[in-house]
Design an enzyme around this catalytic site. Structure first.
Site, PDB file in Angstrom:
ATOM      1  CB  CYS A  46      -0.915  -0.024   1.225  1.00  0.00           C
ATOM      2  SG  CYS A  46      -1.893   1.470   1.408  1.00  0.00           S
ATOM      3  CB  CYS A  83      -0.551   2.468   4.110  1.00  0.00           C
ATOM      4  SG  CYS A  83      -2.039   1.784   3.394  1.00  0.00           S
ATOM      5  CG  ASP A  84       3.313   1.234   4.331  1.00  0.00           C
ATOM      6  OD1 ASP A  84       2.834   1.666   5.401  1.00  0.00           O
ATOM      7  OD2 ASP A  84       3.183   0.058   3.957  1.00  0.00           O
TER       8      ASP A  84
END
Ligand code: NAP
Length: 314
Positions: free
Chosen positions: A136, A139-140
């Site tokens: 992701c 997300c990261d």
């Protein structure tokens, strides 16, 4: 029965089904996953959903859908599904849905459980998950400011996420197993003109190296058989998805990849169970098609429930 319809999945398909079912005045309950965020929610900008010419953040769009479903009376809970079984109600047959804390019963079901990222199962992938291996970018991505990352895959997701990562990183090395991309042409154009992106063609990721965190990837050229290592700080894997349908195995017909088979009205092989969105077998997995499927599933569930109760408008 607790509900007329239980919808499993809180992405665009499930939420659109909820809007339609609630407006039809079905008693509607939606169970969203506790642990797996939907694909739309983790998309930074959705730019092919009509009405948003400048794109819209996936989380924001899904929150809007949710607010709309709630406004019309949908009840919500978050919980992972244990099992789905047939349930013999006092008046009508239905379904029992087991979540971690409670069981719920309903006359009909709409499965909108989406998909999860496919894994390669290569050395280092599991060991370094969360320590450089990610599925992701939204997300990261910010964790990799000025670093170098490898992105694996050649589809829409890989290219879109790789371009997103260039906001943060110094360099994206895109590794694809063919010599051309699968992704939509407009995404390809953007990727090829992005100065932070480099491409490694015809290559398969065969290993991820690092002790406490990723420090390189091992690649094998599919044409020459040559193996090489490329230093990087992270690996983002976007090699497709698998459907979240284990809990309905044996209950509805699935294809050989595990996608739910439905007709055009979203009816599965089991009367009273409908499916919509990415978890069903179909050509195009997009937010707009998920919403279309969801609307049809909500309408079909209404017809099924009203027929069962003998109140259908004919
Ligand atoms: P996808 O279209 O299935 O593409 C997966 C990519 O990973 C392909 O390039 C594939 O290679 C590669 N791959 C698969 N298995 C592999 C393996 N074992 N080793 C190495 N590479 C492997 O998946 P996706 O890109 O996640 O897209 C899923 C769906 O969502 C699609 O329908 C897509 O159009 C849609 N989507 C749309 C958008 C958008 O419209 N903006 C954004 C994201 C996703 P091959 O090409 O060789 O098969």
């Amino acid at each position: 029965m607790d509900y007329d319809v239980i919808i499993i999945g809180g992405g665009p398909a499930g939420l659109t089904a909820a809007i339609y079912a609630s407006r039809a005045r079905l008693k509607t309950f939606l169970v969203e996953s506790f642990s797996t965020p939907g694909q739309a929610v983790i998309t930074d900008s959705i730019e092919n959903y009509p009405g948003f010419p400048d794109g819209i953040n996936g989380f924001e769009l899904v929150e809007r859908f949710k607010k709309q479903a709630g406004k019309f009376g949908t009840e919500f809970t978050a919980g992972n599904i244990g099992s789905v079984k047939t349930y013999k109600g006092k008046e009508y047959p239905g379904w029992a849905v087991e979540t971690a804390d409670k069981n719920y019963t309903s006359l009909s079901l709409i499965i909108a459980s989406g998909t999860s990222p496919r894994k390669l199962g290569i050395p280092g992938e599991k060991e370094l998950a969360g320590r450089g291996v990610s599925y992701c970018a939204t997300c990261d991505g910010a964790l990799y400011k000025d670093k170098e990352v490898a992105v694996i895959g050649g589809g829409d997701t890989a290219i879109e996420e790789a371009i997103f990562l260039t906001r943060f990183v110094k360099r994206v090395i895109l590794v694809h197993r063919r010599e051309r991309l699968r992704a939509t042409k407009i995404l390809q154009e953007r990727a090829f003109s992005n100065k932070k992106m480099e491409f490694v063609w015809d290559s398969q990721l065969i290993g991820i190296n690092g002790k406490d965190k990723v420090n390189s990837v091992k690649l094998k050229n599919k044409k020459t058989g040559e193996e090489k290592e490329i230093a990087c700080d992270g690996v983002f894997m976007f090699i497709g998805y698998t459907p979240n349908t284990d809990f309905v195995k044996g209950l509805v017909r699935l294809d050989d990849k595990g996608y739910i088979i439905t007709d055009g009205n979203m009816k599965t092989s089991s009367p009273g169970i409908f499916a919509c969105g990415d978890c069903r077998q179909k050509l195009l997995r997009q937010v707009v098609t998920a919403c279309g499927n969801g609307a049809t599933a909500g309408f079909s569930a209404q017809a099924y429930v009203e027929e069962l109760k003998g109140i259908a408008y004919k």
